[in-house]
Design a protein around this motif. Structure first.
Motif, PDB file in Angstrom:
ATOM      1  N   ARG A   4      14.563  16.207 -13.497  1.00  0.00           N
ATOM      2  CA  ARG A   4      13.372  15.162 -13.694  1.00  0.00           C
ATOM      3  C   ARG A   4      13.420  14.311 -12.822  1.00  0.00           C
ATOM      4  O   ARG A   4      12.277  13.935 -12.030  1.00  0.00           O
ATOM      5  N   LEU A   5      14.670  14.016 -12.337  1.00  0.00           N
ATOM      6  CA  LEU A   5      14.683  12.945 -11.282  1.00  0.00           C
ATOM      7  C   LEU A   5      14.403  13.475 -10.079  1.00  0.00           C
ATOM      8  O   LEU A   5      13.838  12.910  -9.060  1.00  0.00           O
ATOM      9  N   PRO A  66       0.300  23.009 -15.700  1.00  0.00           N
ATOM     10  CA  PRO A  66       0.290  21.869 -16.780  1.00  0.00           C
ATOM     11  C   PRO A  66      -0.560  20.624 -16.375  1.00  0.00           C
ATOM     12  O   PRO A  66      -1.218  20.440 -15.422  1.00  0.00           O
ATOM     13  N   LEU A  67      -0.940  19.839 -17.370  1.00  0.00           N
ATOM     14  CA  LEU A  67      -1.899  18.880 -17.491  1.00  0.00           C
ATOM     15  C   LEU A  67      -1.229  17.615 -17.224  1.00  0.00           C
ATOM     16  O   LEU A  67      -2.023  16.595 -16.856  1.00  0.00           O
ATOM     17  N   PHE A  72       4.585  19.174 -16.384  1.00  0.00           N
ATOM     18  CA  PHE A  72       5.045  19.580 -15.158  1.00  0.00           C
ATOM     19  C   PHE A  72       6.351  19.574 -15.036  1.00  0.00           C
ATOM     20  O   PHE A  72       6.981  20.518 -14.700  1.00  0.00           O
ATOM     21  N   ILE A  73       7.090  18.597 -15.519  1.00  0.00           N
ATOM     22  CA  ILE A  73       8.630  18.661 -15.582  1.00  0.00           C
ATOM     23  C   ILE A  73       9.259  19.605 -16.501  1.00  0.00           C
ATOM     24  O   ILE A  73      10.000  20.363 -16.226  1.00  0.00           O
ATOM     25  N   LYS A  74       8.598  19.642 -17.426  1.00  0.00           N
ATOM     26  CA  LYS A  74       8.987  20.730 -18.506  1.00  0.00           C
ATOM     27  C   LYS A  74       9.179  22.281 -17.901  1.00  0.00           C
ATOM     28  O   LYS A  74       9.803  23.185 -18.344  1.00  0.00           O
ATOM     29  N   ALA A  75       8.029  22.425 -17.486  1.00  0.00           N
ATOM     30  CA  ALA A  75       7.740  23.781 -16.673  1.00  0.00           C
ATOM     31  C   ALA A  75       8.757  24.261 -15.756  1.00  0.00           C
ATOM     32  O   ALA A  75       9.280  25.105 -15.643  1.00  0.00           O
ATOM     33  N   TYR A  76       9.508  23.026 -15.069  1.00  0.00           N
ATOM     34  CA  TYR A  76      10.709  23.151 -14.294  1.00  0.00           C
ATOM     35  C   TYR A  76      12.053  23.306 -14.953  1.00  0.00           C
ATOM     36  O   TYR A  76      12.880  24.075 -14.889  1.00  0.00           O
ATOM     37  N   GLU A  77      12.076  22.460 -16.001  1.00  0.00           N
ATOM     38  CA  GLU A  77      13.148  22.310 -17.091  1.00  0.00           C
ATOM     39  C   GLU A  77      13.512  23.778 -17.800  1.00  0.00           C
ATOM     40  O   GLU A  77      14.561  24.191 -18.256  1.00  0.00           O
TER      41      GLU A  77
END
Length: 81
Positions: A4-5, A66-67, A72-77
């Motif tokens: 996230r950071l 993502p919207l 967007f962050i969850k897609a990476y996490e």
């Protein structure tokens, strides 16, 4: 540094480089409302791939963009290890 950071930091760095004034980066903020154009998003995804070693939008045939910032962050996490 958490994923996230790293993402927030990359967004802020690219915004400064592209002279984009960012609103507060809250999870429910629409990506459209960030002020980023397609080039800024392409730079962001490329930098994150370099930094995190993954592009979640190309590893799956059914991935959709993502919207919101949170999506967007969850897609990476949520990328499988």
């Amino acid at each position: 540094m958490s994923v996230r950071l790293k993402i927030i930091s990359a967004i802020q760095q690219i915004a400064a480089e592209q002279h984009v004034t960012l609103p507060p980066l809250e999870d429910n903020l629409s990506l459209h409302e960030t002020g980023f154009d397609s080039l800024a998003f392409a730079i962001l995804v490329a930098r994150l791939e370099d930094d995190l070693g993954v592009d979640p939008f190309t590893i799956s045939a059914d991935a959709s963009f993502p919207l919101t910032i949170g999506d967007f962050i969850k897609a990476y996490e949520n990328v499988p290890a």
